[in-house]
Scaffold this motif. Structure first.
Motif, PDB file in Angstrom:
ATOM      1  N   ASP A  62       0.742  -1.075  -0.109  1.00 41.44           N
ATOM      2  CA  ASP A  62       0.061   0.080  -0.198  1.00 41.44           C
ATOM      3  C   ASP A  62       0.775   1.282  -0.067  1.00 41.44           C
ATOM      4  O   ASP A  62       0.657   2.413  -0.854  1.00 41.44           O
ATOM      5  N   ALA A  63       1.855   1.290   0.880  1.00 38.81           N
ATOM      6  CA  ALA A  63       3.008   2.569   0.895  1.00 38.81           C
ATOM      7  C   ALA A  63       3.458   2.664  -0.376  1.00 38.81           C
ATOM      8  O   ALA A  63       3.591   3.787  -0.968  1.00 38.81           O
ATOM      9  N   ARG A  64       3.821   1.672  -1.116  1.00 38.68           N
ATOM     10  CA  ARG A  64       4.654   1.806  -2.525  1.00 38.68           C
ATOM     11  C   ARG A  64       3.803   2.314  -3.310  1.00 38.68           C
ATOM     12  O   ARG A  64       3.963   3.071  -4.184  1.00 38.68           O
ATOM     13  N   ALA A  65       2.444   1.670  -3.464  1.00 39.56           N
ATOM     14  CA  ALA A  65       1.569   2.348  -4.295  1.00 39.56           C
ATOM     15  C   ALA A  65       1.186   3.746  -4.221  1.00 39.56           C
ATOM     16  O   ALA A  65       1.009   4.469  -5.137  1.00 39.56           O
ATOM     17  N   ARG A  66       1.152   4.167  -2.693  1.00 40.46           N
ATOM     18  CA  ARG A  66       0.863   5.708  -2.595  1.00 40.46           C
ATOM     19  C   ARG A  66       2.275   6.450  -3.021  1.00 40.46           C
ATOM     20  O   ARG A  66       2.105   7.462  -3.569  1.00 40.46           O
ATOM     21  N   ARG A  67       3.192   5.829  -2.593  1.00 34.42           N
ATOM     22  CA  ARG A  67       4.537   6.489  -3.196  1.00 34.42           C
ATOM     23  C   ARG A  67       4.497   7.047  -4.574  1.00 34.42           C
ATOM     24  O   ARG A  67       4.923   7.912  -5.153  1.00 34.42           O
ATOM     25  N   ALA A  68       4.370   5.960  -5.374  1.00 29.47           N
ATOM     26  CA  ALA A  68       4.300   5.851  -6.777  1.00 29.47           C
ATOM     27  C   ALA A  68       3.043   6.887  -7.314  1.00 29.47           C
ATOM     28  O   ALA A  68       3.488   7.778  -8.197  1.00 29.47           O
ATOM     29  N   ALA A  69       2.078   6.887  -6.670  1.00 24.01           N
ATOM     30  CA  ALA A  69       0.709   7.667  -7.062  1.00 24.01           C
ATOM     31  C   ALA A  69       1.602   9.283  -6.554  1.00 24.01           C
ATOM     32  O   ALA A  69       1.260  10.004  -7.582  1.00 24.01           O
ATOM     33  N   LEU A  70       2.045   9.499  -5.689  1.00 19.00           N
ATOM     34  CA  LEU A  70       2.494  10.845  -5.318  1.00 19.00           C
ATOM     35  C   LEU A  70       3.609  11.455  -6.225  1.00 19.00           C
ATOM     36  O   LEU A  70       3.736  12.388  -6.710  1.00 19.00           O
ATOM     37  N   ALA A  71       4.584  10.435  -6.691  1.00 21.98           N
ATOM     38  CA  ALA A  71       5.507  10.850  -7.581  1.00 21.98           C
ATOM     39  C   ALA A  71       5.148  11.093  -8.920  1.00 21.98           C
ATOM     40  O   ALA A  71       5.422  12.193  -9.453  1.00 21.98           O
ATOM     41  N   GLU A  72       4.066  10.153  -9.326  1.00 21.70           N
ATOM     42  CA  GLU A  72       3.091  10.799 -10.706  1.00 21.70           C
ATOM     43  C   GLU A  72       2.452  12.194 -10.659  1.00 21.70           C
ATOM     44  O   GLU A  72       2.456  12.899 -11.437  1.00 21.70           O
ATOM     45  N   ALA A  73       1.741  12.240  -9.433  1.00 19.35           N
ATOM     46  CA  ALA A  73       1.197  13.698  -9.438  1.00 19.35           C
ATOM     47  C   ALA A  73       2.105  14.780  -9.321  1.00 19.35           C
ATOM     48  O   ALA A  73       1.608  16.051  -9.928  1.00 19.35           O
ATOM     49  N   ILE A  74       3.110  14.666  -8.493  1.00 15.12           N
ATOM     50  CA  ILE A  74       4.159  15.593  -8.775  1.00 15.12           C
ATOM     51  C   ILE A  74       4.753  15.860 -10.199  1.00 15.12           C
ATOM     52  O   ILE A  74       4.798  16.947 -10.355  1.00 15.12           O
ATOM     53  N   ARG A  75       4.911  14.752 -10.784  1.00  9.47           N
ATOM     54  CA  ARG A  75       5.485  15.145 -12.146  1.00  9.47           C
ATOM     55  C   ARG A  75       4.333  15.519 -13.203  1.00  9.47           C
ATOM     56  O   ARG A  75       4.507  16.628 -13.780  1.00  9.47           O
ATOM     57  N   GLU A  76       2.954  15.223 -12.733  1.00 14.37           N
ATOM     58  CA  GLU A  76       1.936  15.858 -13.630  1.00 14.37           C
ATOM     59  C   GLU A  76       1.745  17.358 -13.435  1.00 14.37           C
ATOM     60  O   GLU A  76       1.565  18.111 -14.173  1.00 14.37           O
ATOM     61  N   ALA A  77       1.950  17.960 -12.086  1.00 15.08           N
ATOM     62  CA  ALA A  77       1.782  19.224 -11.668  1.00 15.08           C
ATOM     63  C   ALA A  77       2.895  19.931 -12.391  1.00 15.08           C
ATOM     64  O   ALA A  77       2.825  20.975 -12.936  1.00 15.08           O
ATOM     65  N   SER A  78       4.309  19.248 -12.192  1.00 12.46           N
ATOM     66  CA  SER A  78       5.457  19.881 -12.892  1.00 12.46           C
ATOM     67  C   SER A  78       5.282  20.174 -14.309  1.00 12.46           C
ATOM     68  O   SER A  78       5.472  21.117 -14.921  1.00 12.46           O
ATOM     69  N   ARG A  79       4.659  19.295 -15.120  1.00 12.78           N
ATOM     70  CA  ARG A  79       4.273  19.531 -16.372  1.00 12.78           C
ATOM     71  C   ARG A  79       3.462  20.658 -16.689  1.00 12.78           C
ATOM     72  O   ARG A  79       3.705  21.158 -17.868  1.00 12.78           O
ATOM     73  N   ALA A  80       2.531  20.884 -15.884  1.00 13.37           N
ATOM     74  CA  ALA A  80       1.643  22.154 -15.902  1.00 13.37           C
ATOM     75  C   ALA A  80       2.230  23.303 -15.385  1.00 13.37           C
ATOM     76  O   ALA A  80       1.420  24.272 -15.246  1.00 13.37           O
ATOM     77  N   GLY A  81       3.529  23.136 -14.755  1.00 11.01           N
ATOM     78  CA  GLY A  81       3.963  24.670 -14.441  1.00 11.01           C
ATOM     79  C   GLY A  81       3.931  24.902 -12.992  1.00 11.01           C
ATOM     80  O   GLY A  81       3.853  26.006 -12.604  1.00 11.01           O
ATOM     81  N   GLU A  94      -2.501  19.288  -1.286  1.00 15.71           N
ATOM     82  CA  GLU A  94      -2.884  18.915  -2.473  1.00 15.71           C
ATOM     83  C   GLU A  94      -2.468  17.580  -2.919  1.00 15.71           C
ATOM     84  O   GLU A  94      -3.192  16.980  -3.639  1.00 15.71           O
ATOM     85  N   LEU A  95      -1.338  17.233  -2.638  1.00 14.68           N
ATOM     86  CA  LEU A  95      -0.866  15.864  -2.881  1.00 14.68           C
ATOM     87  C   LEU A  95      -1.829  14.668  -2.031  1.00 14.68           C
ATOM     88  O   LEU A  95      -2.018  13.607  -2.374  1.00 14.68           O
ATOM     89  N   GLY A  96      -2.228  15.146  -0.903  1.00 17.18           N
ATOM     90  CA  GLY A  96      -3.218  14.191  -0.235  1.00 17.18           C
ATOM     91  C   GLY A  96      -4.249  14.260  -0.579  1.00 17.18           C
ATOM     92  O   GLY A  96      -5.132  13.031  -0.800  1.00 17.18           O
ATOM     93  N   ALA A  97      -5.004  15.097  -1.282  1.00 16.93           N
ATOM     94  CA  ALA A  97      -6.402  14.979  -1.985  1.00 16.93           C
ATOM     95  C   ALA A  97      -5.863  14.183  -3.248  1.00 16.93           C
ATOM     96  O   ALA A  97      -6.799  13.549  -3.802  1.00 16.93           O
ATOM     97  N   GLU A  98      -4.786  14.367  -3.820  1.00 18.83           N
ATOM     98  CA  GLU A  98      -4.545  13.654  -5.169  1.00 18.83           C
ATOM     99  C   GLU A  98      -4.515  12.149  -5.000  1.00 18.83           C
ATOM    100  O   GLU A  98      -5.145  11.390  -5.666  1.00 18.83           O
ATOM    101  N   LEU A  99      -3.851  11.717  -3.755  1.00 21.71           N
ATOM    102  CA  LEU A  99      -4.103  10.343  -3.337  1.00 21.71           C
ATOM    103  C   LEU A  99      -5.287   9.971  -3.303  1.00 21.71           C
ATOM    104  O   LEU A  99      -5.968   8.723  -3.955  1.00 21.71           O
ATOM    105  N   ALA A 100      -6.425  10.414  -2.536  1.00 21.88           N
ATOM    106  CA  ALA A 100      -7.746  10.388  -2.568  1.00 21.88           C
ATOM    107  C   ALA A 100      -8.342  10.346  -3.764  1.00 21.88           C
ATOM    108  O   ALA A 100      -9.358   9.325  -4.093  1.00 21.88           O
ATOM    109  N   ALA A 101      -8.120  11.183  -4.693  1.00 23.39           N
ATOM    110  CA  ALA A 101      -8.833  11.350  -6.021  1.00 23.39           C
ATOM    111  C   ALA A 101      -8.379   9.750  -6.838  1.00 23.39           C
ATOM    112  O   ALA A 101      -9.015   9.393  -7.736  1.00 23.39           O
TER     113      ALA A 101
END
Length: 188
Positions: A5-24, A31-38
């Motif tokens: 579960d922790a690995r899946a959440r860390r991977a989701a956090l990493a992808e969320a950070i990359r997506e936000a970075s792509r959007a500047g 925001e990241l806690g909400a992104e995990l829930a989403a």
């Protein structure tokens, strides 16, 4: 929370950070806690900021392309430097404080490039400060010993350029500002 579960959440956090970075954008803890829930991976009931911080620390440790920067308020904000540079991230992180934004950019320009910065720069993206905000920031810096190294020079054309005396000597900063102004007037 299991290791899986922790690995899946860390991977989701990493992808969320990359997506936000792509959007500047930088990503904050909330925001990241909400992104995990989403993404269907909410923190377990009763988990708090400490658990999310541990997941974020793990995501950064496991993903060399991720980094954090401290905001003007002291909050950790996350980004992916290959997608959102450290320089741009630092500017975004300081946007909440015009004093820190102006001083940070002036010091960076004076140290790394080395060159003074025209005051008008701070009205342009990504800074987007109003002339009033710039004026207030300069007044605040002028009265604070923490910013005693931030000063200015005025060119013969009347433009004001800021620089840090930690990194540039006054005469050299004045020369660089005058030369930049003349080059701009000549078209390049």
């Amino acid at each position: 929370m299991t290791g899986e579960d922790a690995r899946a959440r860390r991977a989701a956090l990493a992808e969320a950070i990359r997506e936000a970075s792509r959007a500047g954008r930088l990503s904050g803890r909330e925001e990241l806690g909400a992104e995990l829930a989403a993404r269907g991976l909410p923190l377990p009931e009763g988990a708090g900021a400490a658990e999310l911080d541990a997941l974020l620390a793990g995501a950064l440790a496991e993903n060399g392309d991720l980094a954090s920067v401290e905001s003007a308020s002291g909050e950790s904000l996350y980004h992916a430097p290959p997608l959102l540079s450290r320089t741009y991230a630092a500017i975004l992180a300081r946007k909440g404080s015009p004093v820190l934004l102006v001083a940070g950019e002036v010091r960076t320009s004076s140290a790394e490039y080395p060159r003074p910065v025209p005051v008008e720069l701070f009205e342009q993206p990504p800074f987007e400060l109003s002339p009033e905000e710039i004026g207030e920031a300069l007044k605040a810096m002028a009265t604070s010993p923490d910013y005693s190294d931030i000063t200015y020079t005025t060119t013969t054309g009347g433009s004001v350029w800021l620089f840090s005396t930690r990194h540039l000597e006054r005469r050299y900063a004045a020369f660089l500002a005058q030369r930049a102004e003349e080059e701009a007037l000549e078209g390049g």
